[in-house]
Motif scaffolding. Sequence first.
Motif, short mmCIF file in Angstrom:
data_model
loop_
_atom_site.label_atom_id
_atom_site.label_comp_id
_atom_site.label_asym_id
_atom_site.label_seq_id
_atom_site.Cartn_x
_atom_site.Cartn_y
_atom_site.Cartn_z
N GLY A 38 5.59 7.20 -6.72
CA GLY A 38 4.60 6.14 -6.79
C GLY A 38 5.18 4.83 -7.28
N MET A 39 6.15 4.89 -8.20
CA MET A 39 6.79 3.66 -8.66
C MET A 39 7.60 3.00 -7.56
SD MET A 39 5.92 3.11 -11.82
CE MET A 39 7.17 2.03 -12.48
N LYS A 40 8.19 3.81 -6.70
CA LYS A 40 8.99 3.25 -5.61
C LYS A 40 8.12 2.66 -4.50
CE LYS A 40 12.99 6.25 -6.34
NZ LYS A 40 13.86 7.31 -5.76
N ILE A 66 -1.81 6.35 0.30
CA ILE A 66 -2.94 5.67 0.94
C ILE A 66 -3.62 4.83 -0.14
CG2 ILE A 66 -5.07 5.93 2.25
CD1 ILE A 66 -4.08 8.69 3.12
N HIS A 67 -3.40 3.52 -0.10
CA HIS A 67 -3.83 2.65 -1.19
C HIS A 67 -5.26 2.16 -0.96
CE1 HIS A 67 0.28 2.58 -2.76
NE2 HIS A 67 0.69 2.40 -1.51
N THR A 71 -4.22 14.52 -6.18
CA THR A 71 -4.87 13.21 -6.18
C THR A 71 -3.85 12.07 -6.15
OG1 THR A 71 -6.73 14.13 -7.41
CG2 THR A 71 -6.49 11.74 -7.42
N LEU A 72 -2.83 12.15 -7.00
CA LEU A 72 -1.85 11.08 -7.08
C LEU A 72 -0.97 11.02 -5.83
CD1 LEU A 72 -0.76 11.37 -10.82
CD2 LEU A 72 -2.28 9.67 -9.79
N PHE A 73 -0.64 12.17 -5.28
CA PHE A 73 0.21 12.17 -4.09
C PHE A 73 -0.50 11.53 -2.90
CE2 PHE A 73 1.82 14.21 -0.19
CZ PHE A 73 3.15 13.86 -0.28
N VAL A 74 -1.79 11.78 -2.77
CA VAL A 74 -2.55 11.19 -1.65
C VAL A 74 -2.79 9.71 -1.88
CG1 VAL A 74 -4.74 11.25 -0.41
CG2 VAL A 74 -3.61 13.38 -1.04
N THR A 75 -3.22 9.33 -3.08
CA THR A 75 -3.58 7.93 -3.34
C THR A 75 -2.37 7.02 -3.50
OG1 THR A 75 -3.74 8.47 -5.70
CG2 THR A 75 -5.76 8.57 -4.38
N TYR A 76 -1.18 7.57 -3.80
CA TYR A 76 0.02 6.73 -3.83
C TYR A 76 0.47 6.35 -2.43
CZ TYR A 76 0.94 7.24 -8.84
OH TYR A 76 0.87 7.17 -10.19
N SER A 98 -11.38 3.34 -3.35
CA SER A 98 -12.52 4.22 -3.10
C SER A 98 -12.05 5.65 -2.85
CB SER A 98 -13.32 3.71 -1.91
OG SER A 98 -12.51 3.64 -0.74
N LEU A 99 -10.95 5.79 -2.10
CA LEU A 99 -10.40 7.12 -1.85
C LEU A 99 -9.94 7.77 -3.15
CD1 LEU A 99 -9.56 9.24 0.27
CD2 LEU A 99 -7.34 8.10 0.36
N PHE A 100 -9.37 6.96 -4.05
CA PHE A 100 -8.94 7.52 -5.33
C PHE A 100 -10.14 8.02 -6.14
CE2 PHE A 100 -8.55 6.71 -9.90
CZ PHE A 100 -7.60 7.65 -10.21
N TYR A 101 -11.20 7.26 -6.18
CA TYR A 101 -12.36 7.68 -6.95
C TYR A 101 -12.97 8.96 -6.39
CZ TYR A 101 -12.28 3.35 -9.61
OH TYR A 101 -11.92 2.31 -10.45
N ILE A 102 -12.94 9.10 -5.06
CA ILE A 102 -13.45 10.33 -4.46
C ILE A 102 -12.60 11.52 -4.88
CG2 ILE A 102 -13.80 11.54 -2.28
CD1 ILE A 102 -14.55 8.82 -1.04
N PHE A 103 -11.28 11.37 -4.78
CA PHE A 103 -10.39 12.46 -5.18
C PHE A 103 -10.46 12.70 -6.69
CE2 PHE A 103 -8.62 12.22 -1.01
CZ PHE A 103 -7.96 13.42 -0.80
N TRP A 104 -10.66 11.63 -7.45
CA TRP A 104 -10.75 11.79 -8.90
C TRP A 104 -11.97 12.63 -9.29
CZ3 TRP A 104 -14.23 9.20 -12.48
CH2 TRP A 104 -13.88 9.40 -13.83
N LEU A 105 -13.09 12.37 -8.61
CA LEU A 105 -14.30 13.11 -8.92
C LEU A 105 -14.27 14.54 -8.36
CD1 LEU A 105 -17.05 10.38 -8.36
CD2 LEU A 105 -16.32 11.37 -10.53
N VAL A 106 -13.77 14.69 -7.15
CA VAL A 106 -13.84 16.00 -6.49
C VAL A 106 -12.70 16.89 -6.95
CG1 VAL A 106 -13.80 17.21 -4.28
CG2 VAL A 106 -15.05 15.04 -4.50
N VAL A 107 -11.46 16.48 -6.66
CA VAL A 107 -10.31 17.33 -6.95
C VAL A 107 -10.06 17.43 -8.45
CG1 VAL A 107 -7.85 17.70 -6.50
CG2 VAL A 107 -9.31 16.70 -4.72
#
Length: 315
Positions: free
Chosen positions: A144-146, A213-214, A206-211, A217-226
């Motif tokens: 994610g840093m890269k 795909i920026h 969650t982090l692998f997908v959202t890093y 909204s997608l992060f919040y969905i994965f944060w709540l669900v996964v």
Amino acid sequence: QGGGSAVIDMENMDDTSGSSFEDMGEMHQRMKEEEEEEAEGEAGAGEEEDGEFLGMKGLRGQLGRQVADQMWQVGKRQASRAFSLYANIDILRPYFDVEPVQVRARLLESMIPVKMINFPQKIAGELYGPLMLVFTLVAILLHGMKTSDTIIREGTLMGTAIGTCFGYWLGVSSFMYFLAYLCNAQITMVQMLSLLGYGLFGHCITLFVTYNIHFHSLFYIFWLVVGGLSTLRMVAVLVSRTVGHTQRLILCGALAALHMLFLLYLHFAYHKVVEGILDTLEGPNMPPFQRVARDIPVVSNAVLNTTAKAIALTL
């Protein structure tokens, strides 16, 4: 008379010769005795030298035995230390003796909350899966840093990522075990490490997908669900092992808050915090060094043109 004097002289000569022979015999006898005494003295000296030599040999033999004993004792101590180290490793072996199929099943189970909380739920007492998940989270943070817009100069992020992930895993597990002890929950430290370690599986997804795909909204969905499913799994297991509504509320509320906030921190604040730390340690951002083409003076141009013409004329 003359004849008598001659006889007397012969007798005197015989007496003289006899005494001289006796003297020679005594001298010879004395010489033999002296030689025998010297031989006995040399033999005694040789025996004394042999005794001294044997004494030296005995002393050397004692020293050799002492050195051998010391070497034996040192080797014995080293062997006992090696055996104790092997015994300590053998103690840790059951916590890492697990089949890949079991790890895969436990990863899937960490995303499925349990429904039955009336009796204590089983917790896997192994650390192989949690340890691999922590290292996976470290790799995802580096990735994610890269892929982000964070600019890092002169340094590696490996130490920061390892410190963050292992610090959370060990620190929160220790804090929750202490809190569980106060709330009289039936859980051990190894079980708490395993439970929280497998709970990081939702964070990794969650982090692998959202890093990659920026989209916030997608992060919040994965944060709540996964992330929420993995947190509910841990909360349900702790509820099944805790007696008392107040104790359950304190223990499960603390675990859910820490776990969900840690995922928010890793997504939003981790990169900025690391960048700020590196700016503090290395100084502010410096523009990169660029090469700028310098203008050639007119005089130098004239000199070059004159030199070129002179060379052409000579040729």
